[in-house]
Design a protein around this motif. Structure first.
Motif, PDB file in Angstrom:
ATOM      1  N   CYS A   3       0.906  -1.074  -0.149  1.00 24.54           N
ATOM      2  CA  CYS A   3       0.102  -0.028  -0.043  1.00 24.54           C
ATOM      3  C   CYS A   3       0.953   1.235   0.001  1.00 24.54           C
ATOM      4  CB  CYS A   3      -1.004   0.036   1.305  1.00 24.54           C
ATOM      5  SG  CYS A   3      -1.724   1.602   1.539  1.00 24.54           S
ATOM      6  N   ILE A   4       0.806   2.105  -1.075  1.00 22.79           N
ATOM      7  CA  ILE A   4       1.543   3.353  -1.047  1.00 22.79           C
ATOM      8  C   ILE A   4       1.320   4.356   0.002  1.00 22.79           C
ATOM      9  CG2 ILE A   4      -0.140   4.684  -2.583  1.00 22.79           C
ATOM     10  CD1 ILE A   4       2.955   4.427  -4.084  1.00 22.79           C
ATOM     11  N   PHE A   5       0.079   4.370   0.534  1.00 24.39           N
ATOM     12  CA  PHE A   5       0.068   5.226   1.940  1.00 24.39           C
ATOM     13  C   PHE A   5       0.589   4.666   3.056  1.00 24.39           C
ATOM     14  CE2 PHE A   5      -3.761   7.838  -0.319  1.00 24.39           C
ATOM     15  CZ  PHE A   5      -3.019   8.254  -1.198  1.00 24.39           C
ATOM     16  N   CYS A   6       0.429   3.494   3.315  1.00 20.19           N
ATOM     17  CA  CYS A   6       1.131   3.000   4.303  1.00 20.19           C
ATOM     18  C   CYS A   6       2.747   3.272   4.216  1.00 20.19           C
ATOM     19  CB  CYS A   6       1.099   1.395   4.519  1.00 20.19           C
ATOM     20  SG  CYS A   6      -0.777   0.947   5.123  1.00 20.19           S
ATOM     21  N   GLN A   7       3.166   2.909   3.023  1.00 20.23           N
ATOM     22  CA  GLN A   7       4.758   3.241   2.724  1.00 20.23           C
ATOM     23  C   GLN A   7       5.174   4.658   2.829  1.00 20.23           C
ATOM     24  OE1 GLN A   7       4.912   1.199  -1.168  1.00 20.23           O
ATOM     25  NE2 GLN A   7       6.462   0.071  -0.391  1.00 20.23           N
ATOM     26  N   ILE A   8       4.328   5.670   2.775  1.00 21.19           N
ATOM     27  CA  ILE A   8       4.654   6.972   2.980  1.00 21.19           C
ATOM     28  C   ILE A   8       4.478   7.096   4.341  1.00 21.19           C
ATOM     29  CG2 ILE A   8       3.638   9.445   2.985  1.00 21.19           C
ATOM     30  CD1 ILE A   8       2.617   8.530   0.041  1.00 21.19           C
ATOM     31  N   ALA A   9       3.327   6.494   5.374  1.00 26.62           N
ATOM     32  CA  ALA A   9       3.176   6.660   6.750  1.00 26.62           C
ATOM     33  C   ALA A   9       4.528   5.990   7.334  1.00 26.62           C
ATOM     34  CB  ALA A   9       2.110   5.967   6.996  1.00 26.62           C
ATOM     35  N   THR A  10       5.170   4.873   6.873  1.00 32.55           N
ATOM     36  CA  THR A  10       6.451   4.319   7.471  1.00 32.55           C
ATOM     37  C   THR A  10       7.608   4.977   7.157  1.00 32.55           C
ATOM     38  OG1 THR A  10       6.287   2.667   5.894  1.00 32.55           O
ATOM     39  CG2 THR A  10       5.118   2.224   8.052  1.00 32.55           C
ATOM     40  N   GLY A  11       7.520   5.772   5.950  1.00 34.18           N
ATOM     41  CA  GLY A  11       8.885   6.562   5.562  1.00 34.18           C
ATOM     42  C   GLY A  11       9.610   5.646   4.584  1.00 34.18           C
ATOM     43  N   LYS A  12       9.021   4.691   4.013  1.00 29.78           N
ATOM     44  CA  LYS A  12       9.633   3.944   3.013  1.00 29.78           C
ATOM     45  C   LYS A  12       9.691   4.444   1.724  1.00 29.78           C
ATOM     46  CE  LYS A  12       8.938  -0.772   5.207  1.00 29.78           C
ATOM     47  NZ  LYS A  12       7.738  -0.726   5.839  1.00 29.78           N
ATOM     48  N   ILE A  13       8.650   5.324   1.323  1.00 26.71           N
ATOM     49  CA  ILE A  13       8.812   6.375   0.269  1.00 26.71           C
ATOM     50  C   ILE A  13       8.468   7.620   0.622  1.00 26.71           C
ATOM     51  CG2 ILE A  13       8.313   4.373  -1.367  1.00 26.71           C
ATOM     52  CD1 ILE A  13       5.418   5.791  -1.950  1.00 26.71           C
ATOM     53  N   PRO A  14       9.020   8.583   0.048  1.00 23.71           N
ATOM     54  CA  PRO A  14       9.117   9.917   0.520  1.00 23.71           C
ATOM     55  C   PRO A  14       7.499  10.357   0.191  1.00 23.71           C
ATOM     56  CG  PRO A  14      10.193   9.976  -1.479  1.00 23.71           C
ATOM     57  CD  PRO A  14      10.147   8.471  -1.216  1.00 23.71           C
ATOM     58  N   GLY A  15       7.110  11.417   1.087  1.00 28.83           N
ATOM     59  CA  GLY A  15       6.152  12.079   0.929  1.00 28.83           C
ATOM     60  C   GLY A  15       6.250  13.582   1.516  1.00 28.83           C
ATOM     61  N   ASP A  16       5.364  14.591   1.056  1.00 25.84           N
ATOM     62  CA  ASP A  16       5.429  16.032   1.266  1.00 25.84           C
ATOM     63  C   ASP A  16       4.767  15.773   2.894  1.00 25.84           C
ATOM     64  OD1 ASP A  16       5.766  18.710   1.826  1.00 25.84           O
ATOM     65  OD2 ASP A  16       5.449  19.180  -0.162  1.00 25.84           O
ATOM     66  N   ILE A  17       4.846  15.635   3.923  1.00 21.71           N
ATOM     67  CA  ILE A  17       4.174  15.437   5.100  1.00 21.71           C
ATOM     68  C   ILE A  17       4.295  16.681   5.596  1.00 21.71           C
ATOM     69  CG2 ILE A  17       4.288  14.133   7.247  1.00 21.71           C
ATOM     70  CD1 ILE A  17       5.490  11.625   6.066  1.00 21.71           C
ATOM     71  N   VAL A  18       3.026  17.094   5.797  1.00 20.45           N
ATOM     72  CA  VAL A  18       2.883  18.575   6.611  1.00 20.45           C
ATOM     73  C   VAL A  18       2.375  18.209   8.057  1.00 20.45           C
ATOM     74  CG1 VAL A  18       2.168  19.624   4.421  1.00 20.45           C
ATOM     75  CG2 VAL A  18       0.326  18.477   5.727  1.00 20.45           C
ATOM     76  N   TYR A  19       1.871  16.992   8.536  1.00 22.01           N
ATOM     77  CA  TYR A  19       1.334  16.734   9.954  1.00 22.01           C
ATOM     78  C   TYR A  19       1.410  15.299  10.141  1.00 22.01           C
ATOM     79  CZ  TYR A  19      -1.166  16.465  14.064  1.00 22.01           C
ATOM     80  OH  TYR A  19      -1.832  16.082  15.261  1.00 22.01           O
ATOM     81  N   GLN A  20       1.930  14.900  11.227  1.00 16.91           N
ATOM     82  CA  GLN A  20       1.695  13.519  11.808  1.00 16.91           C
ATOM     83  C   GLN A  20       1.674  13.438  13.296  1.00 16.91           C
ATOM     84  OE1 GLN A  20       5.194  11.112  10.725  1.00 16.91           O
ATOM     85  NE2 GLN A  20       6.355  12.881  10.219  1.00 16.91           N
ATOM     86  N   ASP A  21       0.870  12.340  13.600  1.00 15.99           N
ATOM     87  CA  ASP A  21       0.714  12.071  15.247  1.00 15.99           C
ATOM     88  C   ASP A  21       0.674  10.704  15.084  1.00 15.99           C
ATOM     89  OD1 ASP A  21      -1.809  11.561  14.851  1.00 15.99           O
ATOM     90  OD2 ASP A  21      -2.674  13.506  15.482  1.00 15.99           O
ATOM     91  N   GLU A  22       0.337  10.125  16.314  1.00 23.77           N
ATOM     92  CA  GLU A  22       0.267   8.716  16.504  1.00 23.77           C
ATOM     93  C   GLU A  22      -0.808   8.006  15.856  1.00 23.77           C
ATOM     94  OE1 GLU A  22      -1.011  10.117  19.604  1.00 23.77           O
ATOM     95  OE2 GLU A  22       0.642  11.421  19.125  1.00 23.77           O
ATOM     96  N   GLU A  23      -1.611   8.760  15.426  1.00 20.72           N
ATOM     97  CA  GLU A  23      -3.099   8.231  14.706  1.00 20.72           C
ATOM     98  C   GLU A  23      -2.972   8.550  13.435  1.00 20.72           C
ATOM     99  OE1 GLU A  23      -7.546   7.735  16.088  1.00 20.72           O
ATOM    100  OE2 GLU A  23      -6.978   9.708  15.421  1.00 20.72           O
ATOM    101  N   LEU A  24      -2.663   9.715  12.896  1.00 20.55           N
ATOM    102  CA  LEU A  24      -2.827  10.385  11.591  1.00 20.55           C
ATOM    103  C   LEU A  24      -1.636  11.076  11.106  1.00 20.55           C
ATOM    104  CD1 LEU A  24      -6.160  12.395  12.407  1.00 20.55           C
ATOM    105  CD2 LEU A  24      -6.056  10.171  11.650  1.00 20.55           C
TER     106      LEU A  24
END
Ligand code: 5GP
Ligand code: ZN
Length: 113
Positions: A3-24
């Motif tokens: 899953c591409i979004f799981c990979q962004i969430a775990t840092g396996k592929i880069p994403g232009d992340i603007v916010y993160q916490d334990e849930e979102l």
């Protein structure tokens, strides 16, 4: 997990992340449909609205609340924005990891479908 979004969430592929916490997590859409186009996702791999269990319902509320906070941060809350969840083939869901689109920064189309 492919899953591409799981990979962004775990840092396996880069994403232009603007916010993160334990849930979102929130990041910029790779193919923006508006000057501001963010995707808000749960870290947990929930494929779609259909798999959101009763116990997980607060997640969608938290996603909406975060969207408004991010709209303020991005400077689009005052002029207004649109939140969209696509579901199923005709609804246009392509990525099978629940996500909320936040679109703003221009006068959006009057047509929703
Ligand atoms: P859907 O049509 O499933 O509701 O929306 C999926 C969204 O994810 C699309 O707007 C698409 O541009 C975006 N997207 C697909 N792959 C990637 C990616 O690898 N990175 C980012 N940031 N966005 C993506
Ligand atoms: Zn996923």
């Amino acid at each position: 997990m492919d899953c591409i979004f799981c990979q962004i969430a775990t840092g396996k592929i880069p994403g232009d992340i603007v916010y993160q916490d334990e849930e979102l997590l929130a990041f910029r859409d790779i193919n923006p449909q508006a000057p501001k186009h963010l995707l808000i996702i749960p870290r947990k791999h929930i494929p779609s609205l259909a798999e959101l269990s009763p116990a997980e319902l607060p997640i969608i509320g938290n996603m909406v609340a975060l969207a408004h906070k991010l709209a303020q941060q991005e400077g689009v809350a005052e002029t207004g924005y649109r939140l969209v969840v696509n579901y199923g083939e005709w609804g246009g869901q392509v990525v099978k990891h629940l996500h909320l689109h936040l679109l703003g920064g221009k006068k959006l189309s009057d047509k929703l479908g």
